[in-house]
Design an enzyme around this catalytic site. Structure first.
Site, PDB file in Angstrom:
ATOM      1  N   ASP A  42       0.197  -6.234  -6.621  1.00  0.00           N
ATOM      2  CA  ASP A  42      -0.010  -5.192  -7.624  1.00  0.00           C
ATOM      3  C   ASP A  42       0.621  -3.871  -7.194  1.00  0.00           C
ATOM      4  O   ASP A  42       0.857  -3.635  -6.009  1.00  0.00           O
ATOM      5  CB  ASP A  42      -1.519  -4.931  -7.803  1.00  0.00           C
ATOM      6  N   HIS A 184      -0.980  -5.800  -2.285  1.00  0.00           N
ATOM      7  CA  HIS A 184      -0.238  -4.688  -2.891  1.00  0.00           C
ATOM      8  C   HIS A 184       1.086  -4.527  -2.141  1.00  0.00           C
ATOM      9  O   HIS A 184       1.069  -4.279  -0.926  1.00  0.00           O
ATOM     10  CB  HIS A 184      -1.066  -3.411  -2.818  1.00  0.00           C
TER      11      HIS A 184
HETATM   12 NI    NI Z   1      -3.628  -1.747  -9.053  1.00  0.00          NI
END
Ligand code: NI
Length: 233
Positions: A42, A184
């Site tokens: 993400d 991430h």
């Molecule tokens: Ni996020």
């Protein structure tokens, strides 16, 4: 390369079985010996980290799913094109990383729609699955979502520790076949952790597939507005 071909064959068999035309050994039997897992990333794309991750995934023949923040796409078009060209799934993480858990219908449509538009202009039409920031959309707004949504089943909180070893251990302790792992790609420590995770789990017989592939390989027919946390049938 071999993995991609086998995966393609498995997925083709699934569509054939779905049409009821093939009495041969089904994909479920083929898939039994292989453990599938989906890495998801993400908050990117980000220069310096996402490109290093893409290089590492390519070297390891591993696929992943990227949920992109819309406002970061224009400046990173070549990274997005690489994701597509290298077989990864590309998804939507809203335009400005907006919390949708208590957002109005208008804001939800705007945040999701604007990101879809830039992805379509860059990559052409397609379905860009949604990961709402923090994993939630406001109750009742599922009708506004025209694609499947993706949550996760393994969260090593990589953004918090920014510690490669802690992230690797947290994932290895919690992963199971069909897990969806949340990371991430904007942190160098998370990129290092992801590539270590691929190396260790590949040794244990895991294959790294996109979320869409994970669901299809398990016989799941992904529905718009539904939230998927793992690939368990
Ligand atoms: Ni996020």
């Amino acid at each position: 390369m071999e993995k991609r071909i086998l995966l393609f064959l498995s997925l083709s068999l699934i569509s054939l079985t779905a049409c009821g035309t093939t009495p041969v050994a089904g994909p479920a039997e083929m898939a039994e010996d292989i453990k599938y897992v989906a890495l998801t990333f993400d908050d990117g794309p980000r220069k310096g980290t996402t490109d290093r991750l893409l290089n590492g995934l390519r070297d390891r023949d591993a696929s992943a799913t990227f949920f992109l923040v819309g406002e970061q796409i224009e400046a990173n078009q070549e990274l997005v094109a690489r994701m597509r060209d290298e077989g990864h799934q590309i998804g939507n993480h809203t335009w400005s990383h907006q919390r949708l858990a208590d957002a109005s219908p208008a804001l939800i449509s705007q945040e999701v729609g604007r990101t879809e538009e830039i992805l379509e202009s860059l990559l052409g039409g397609g379905e860009y699955w949604l990961r709402p920031p923090y994993g939630l959309v406001s109750p009742g707004s599922e009708d506004l979502i025209t694609v499947p949504m993706v949550k996760w089943s393994v969260d090593p909180r990589d953004w918090e520790s920014r510690d490669t070893e802690k992230v690797v251990q947290a994932v290895l302790q919690n992963v199971q076949p069909n897990s969806i792992i949340l990371l991430h790609d904007i942190y160098p420590t998370s990129v290092d952790a992801a590539l270590r995770i691929v190396d260790v789990l590949a040794e244990k017989g895991y294959w790294f597939v996109t979320v869409k592939e994970l669901l299809l390989l398990n016989g799941i027919d992904p529905q718009a507005g539904a939230m998927y946390r793992n690939g368990n049938p």
